[in-house]
Design an enzyme around this catalytic site. Structure first.
Site, PDB file in Angstrom:
ATOM      1  N   ARG A 255     -10.930 -15.139  44.576  1.00  0.00           N
ATOM      2  CA  ARG A 255     -11.780 -15.614  45.690  1.00  0.00           C
ATOM      3  C   ARG A 255     -12.319 -17.025  45.426  1.00  0.00           C
ATOM      4  O   ARG A 255     -12.264 -17.884  46.304  1.00  0.00           O
ATOM      5  CB  ARG A 255     -12.927 -14.628  45.917  1.00  0.00           C
ATOM      6  N   ARG A 280      -8.615 -50.392  58.428  1.00  0.00           N
ATOM      7  CA  ARG A 280      -8.486 -50.467  59.885  1.00  0.00           C
ATOM      8  C   ARG A 280      -9.443 -51.539  60.447  1.00  0.00           C
ATOM      9  O   ARG A 280     -10.662 -51.464  60.266  1.00  0.00           O
ATOM     10  CB  ARG A 280      -8.817 -49.096  60.504  1.00  0.00           C
ATOM     11  N   GLY A 352      -5.882 -42.002  67.049  1.00  0.00           N
ATOM     12  CA  GLY A 352      -4.596 -41.401  67.412  1.00  0.00           C
ATOM     13  C   GLY A 352      -3.760 -41.046  66.196  1.00  0.00           C
ATOM     14  O   GLY A 352      -3.066 -40.020  66.172  1.00  0.00           O
ATOM     15  N   GLU A 375      -8.481 -13.640  52.706  1.00  0.00           N
ATOM     16  CA  GLU A 375      -9.243 -13.206  51.523  1.00  0.00           C
ATOM     17  C   GLU A 375     -10.737 -13.085  51.845  1.00  0.00           C
ATOM     18  O   GLU A 375     -11.589 -13.492  51.061  1.00  0.00           O
ATOM     19  CB  GLU A 375      -8.965 -14.124  50.330  1.00  0.00           C
TER      20      GLU A 375
HETATM   21  C1  LIG Z   1      -2.021 -17.480  56.511  1.00  0.00           C
HETATM   22  C2  LIG Z   1      -2.431 -16.078  56.144  1.00  0.00           C
HETATM   23  C3  LIG Z   1      -1.958 -15.522  54.965  1.00  0.00           C
HETATM   24  C4  LIG Z   1      -2.284 -14.202  54.632  1.00  0.00           C
HETATM   25  N1  LIG Z   1      -1.750 -13.643  53.496  1.00  0.00           N
HETATM   26  C5  LIG Z   1      -1.993 -12.333  53.216  1.00  0.00           C
HETATM   27  C6  LIG Z   1      -1.351 -11.697  52.096  1.00  0.00           C
HETATM   28  O1  LIG Z   1      -0.603 -12.310  51.325  1.00  0.00           O
HETATM   29  N2  LIG Z   1      -1.578 -10.367  51.890  1.00  0.00           N
HETATM   30  C7  LIG Z   1      -2.390  -9.640  52.693  1.00  0.00           C
HETATM   31  O2  LIG Z   1      -2.554  -8.451  52.444  1.00  0.00           O
HETATM   32  N3  LIG Z   1      -3.010 -10.212  53.767  1.00  0.00           N
HETATM   33  C8  LIG Z   1      -2.832 -11.536  54.046  1.00  0.00           C
HETATM   34  N4  LIG Z   1      -3.436 -12.137  55.135  1.00  0.00           N
HETATM   35  C9  LIG Z   1      -4.271 -11.320  56.007  1.00  0.00           C
HETATM   36  C10 LIG Z   1      -5.740 -11.660  55.936  1.00  0.00           C
HETATM   37  O3  LIG Z   1      -6.301 -11.175  54.752  1.00  0.00           O
HETATM   38  C11 LIG Z   1      -6.391 -11.087  57.204  1.00  0.00           C
HETATM   39  O4  LIG Z   1      -5.945 -11.893  58.295  1.00  0.00           O
HETATM   40  C12 LIG Z   1      -7.906 -11.103  57.131  1.00  0.00           C
HETATM   41  O5  LIG Z   1      -8.347 -10.128  56.215  1.00  0.00           O
HETATM   42  C13 LIG Z   1      -8.522 -10.827  58.489  1.00  0.00           C
HETATM   43  O6  LIG Z   1      -7.970  -9.657  59.044  1.00  0.00           O
HETATM   44  P1  LIG Z   1      -7.440  -9.671  60.547  1.00  0.00           P
HETATM   45  O7  LIG Z   1      -6.532 -10.823  60.740  1.00  0.00           O
HETATM   46  O8  LIG Z   1      -6.938  -8.323  60.856  1.00  0.00           O
HETATM   47  O9  LIG Z   1      -8.741  -9.959  61.425  1.00  0.00           O
HETATM   48  P2  LIG Z   1      -9.874  -8.903  61.786  1.00  0.00           P
HETATM   49  O10 LIG Z   1     -10.183  -8.023  60.636  1.00  0.00           O
HETATM   50  O11 LIG Z   1      -9.533  -8.278  63.083  1.00  0.00           O
HETATM   51  O12 LIG Z   1     -11.096  -9.875  62.004  1.00  0.00           O
HETATM   52  C14 LIG Z   1     -11.124 -10.822  63.078  1.00  0.00           C
HETATM   53  C15 LIG Z   1     -12.353 -11.665  62.940  1.00  0.00           C
HETATM   54  O13 LIG Z   1     -13.501 -10.862  63.082  1.00  0.00           O
HETATM   55  C16 LIG Z   1     -14.577 -11.440  62.380  1.00  0.00           C
HETATM   56  N5  LIG Z   1     -15.162 -10.399  61.530  1.00  0.00           N
HETATM   57  C17 LIG Z   1     -14.566  -9.670  60.562  1.00  0.00           C
HETATM   58  N6  LIG Z   1     -15.448  -8.798  60.028  1.00  0.00           N
HETATM   59  C18 LIG Z   1     -16.612  -8.972  60.683  1.00  0.00           C
HETATM   60  C19 LIG Z   1     -17.898  -8.356  60.629  1.00  0.00           C
HETATM   61  N7  LIG Z   1     -18.138  -7.381  59.726  1.00  0.00           N
HETATM   62  N8  LIG Z   1     -18.856  -8.788  61.465  1.00  0.00           N
HETATM   63  C20 LIG Z   1     -18.616  -9.757  62.371  1.00  0.00           C
HETATM   64  N9  LIG Z   1     -17.430 -10.382  62.489  1.00  0.00           N
HETATM   65  C21 LIG Z   1     -16.446  -9.991  61.665  1.00  0.00           C
HETATM   66  C22 LIG Z   1     -14.007 -12.602  61.551  1.00  0.00           C
HETATM   67  O14 LIG Z   1     -14.280 -13.821  62.214  1.00  0.00           O
HETATM   68  C23 LIG Z   1     -12.529 -12.319  61.568  1.00  0.00           C
HETATM   69  O15 LIG Z   1     -11.755 -13.502  61.435  1.00  0.00           O
HETATM   70  C24 LIG Z   1      -3.140 -13.457  55.477  1.00  0.00           C
HETATM   71  C25 LIG Z   1      -3.634 -14.046  56.645  1.00  0.00           C
HETATM   72  C26 LIG Z   1      -3.290 -15.324  56.992  1.00  0.00           C
HETATM   73  C27 LIG Z   1      -3.817 -15.895  58.267  1.00  0.00           C
END
Ligand SMILES: Cc1cc2nc3c(=O)[nH]c(=O)nc-3n(C[C@H](O)[C@H](O)[C@H](O)COP(=O)(O)OP(=O)(O)OC[C@H]3O[C@@H](n4cnc5c(N)ncnc54)[C@H](O)[C@@H]3O)c2cc1C
Length: 392
Positions: A255, A280, A352, A375
């Site tokens: 983390r 610039r 730009g 993460e």
């Molecule tokens: C480029 C990229 C690489 C990744 N690589 C990996 C990987 O290698 N392995 C893996 O396992 N996963 C990976 N992930 C997944 C990543 O860990 C998840 O996208 C992340 O945990 C969020 O889950 P979600 O996308 O389902 O969003 P959700 O869980 O649906 O959350 C959506 C949004 O809700 C909000 N939120 C969340 N919890 C709360 C709360 N308690 N209260 C209020 N708001 C909240 C936040 O703004 C969050 O962004 C990756 C994601 C990306 C975008």
């Protein structure tokens, strides 16, 4: 070529002479081996570039700092968090994809080096460190991202071991990894206490790359499907039912390093903004001669120093053996949010040129965005900090 951290940061009390030497070596290696120039962002080109970068980082000896266990070729028995952070910051500064390639080797092998059997360590860690095997960490699912314990992927017990069934999504290195560390429900108990971790070879029958996912800053990313993938008990990492703990302890190591990657992107943006402000010309003087520009640069540098202090405080504390739940969450939240602001200001100063495809600040603008989500999204970090303040 621009240099990364100046002597001022390296003289902060979080660092000693060995960190300063490490950083100098690393910066000079990056200047010789990594280029910032835009690369082909097609899926096949990005995949090939990742494979090349992992091999390059392995040959350079840098992957030894992403993995623990000297018997298998790692630099130390436990990952040195400050070196890990200096690496991610420096790689991100020079070339975002190299930071991604480096980080995924560490995250993908993390569960094995922390909780694996001697056989699992001997089989996987040397090739990860040498850059010969690409690793991946498969935790997230379509209905279980922030809420990890809601996962549905199942490992059904059989006389020979387990059958894996379900989906994983957003899996970095999905499609190019040689093995995946997969978390699945084994139902010893409801929720987080009924999950186990497994190491699964990419060529296992029934493991299908269902979809490749394209994101704003292209990285190899995929949705995986497990159609009754047979795994043996020897492929389980750690005790049955303790997979959630395996996942969380792995994420704990990395983390703070996400904050460090954000520092690298932000520091590069500040460097680009300073060069641009000096060169610039407008209204008969340079952009940097305007006080509004100076105020922006001051804000960027202050946000960056605040992020740097929080990041290396967390890294230093971890290296002293302290529990750093709150400090790592503060570092991850502040460094990624501040980096987004710093990079946005750099884009604005470039006019730009800031949004022209292929410019450094344009690519930083895309690179930083996902760090505020993965993460543990910023909101998740806020909850961790708030709960820690209330309940200790
Ligand atoms: C480029 C990229 C690489 C990744 N690589 C990996 C990987 O290698 N392995 C893996 O396992 N996963 C990976 N992930 C997944 C990543 O860990 C998840 O996208 C992340 O945990 C969020 O889950 P979600 O996308 O389902 O969003 P959700 O869980 O649906 O959350 C959506 C949004 O809700 C909000 N939120 C969340 N919890 C709360 C709360 N308690 N209260 C209020 N708001 C909240 C936040 O703004 C969050 O962004 C990756 C994601 C990306 C975008």
């Amino acid at each position: 070529m621009a240099t990364n951290q100046g002597p001022a940061e390296l003289n902060w009390p979080f660092f000693n002479a060995s960190h300063r030497d490490f950083k100098r070596l690393l910066d000079s290696w990056c200047q010789r081996h990594l280029i910032t120039a835009t690369h082909d962002e097609s899926r096949s080109a990005v995949d090939a570039e990742c494979v090349r970068l992992v091999a390059l980082l392995g040959n350079g000896g840098w992957l030894a700092h992403a993995v623990a266990g000297q018997a298998h070729g790692a630099a130390a028995e436990q990952i040195e968090t400050r070196n890990l952070c200096l690496l991610r910051e420096t790689l991100a500064y020079h070339n975002g994809l190299s930071d991604f390639a480096f980080a995924m080797q560490g995250l993908g092998a993390g569960a094995i080096s922390l909780h694996g059997t001697p056989e699992q360590k001997a089989r996987y860690l040397p090739s990860v460190i040498q850059g010969k095997a690409l690793a991946a960490f498969a935790l997230s699912e379509p209905q279980a991202g922030s809420d990890v314990a809601a996962m549905q992927c199942r490992a059904q017990s059989t006389p020979e071991g387990y059958l894996l069934e379900g989906h994983k999504t957003w899996i970095s290195n999905g499609g190019i990894a040689h093995f995946y560390v997969v978390f699945a429900r084994t139902d010893e108990a409801p929720g987080a206490k009924g999950i186990s971790a497994f190491v699964v070879s990419a060529d296992s029958p029934g493991l299908v790359i269902e979809e490749r996912i394209d994101v704003v800053a292209p990285h190899p990313l995929a949705t995986l499907r497990f159609d009754k993938v047979a795994v043996t008990a020897a492929q389980r990492i750690g005790t049955a039912g303790e997979g959630f703990k395996v996942a969380m302890t792995t994420l704990d190591v990395f983390r703070t390093s996400v904050a460090a990657a954000a520092l690298g992107f932000a520091r590069r943006a500040l460097h680009e903004a300073l060069s641009w402000a000096r060169s610039r010309q407008m209204f008969g003087q340079s952009l940097g001669d305007f006080q509004i520009t100076q105020a922006k640069l001051a804000q960027m540098a202050t946000l960056l120093d605040a992020s740097t202090l929080l990041t290396y405080r967390a890294a230093w504390l971890r290296d002293q053996g302290e529990r750093i739940t709150r400090e790592a969450a503060m570092a991850k939240m502040a460094a990624t949010e501040n980096a987004q602001q710093i990079i946005d200001m750099a884009v604005q100063m470039h006019g730009g040129m800031g949004v022209k495809k292929g410019s450094v600040v344009e690519s930083l603008y895309r690179e930083i965005r996902a760090l505020r989500i993965y993460e543990g999204a910023t909101e998740v970090q806020q909850l961790i900090i708030g709960k820690d303040l209330l309940h200790g």
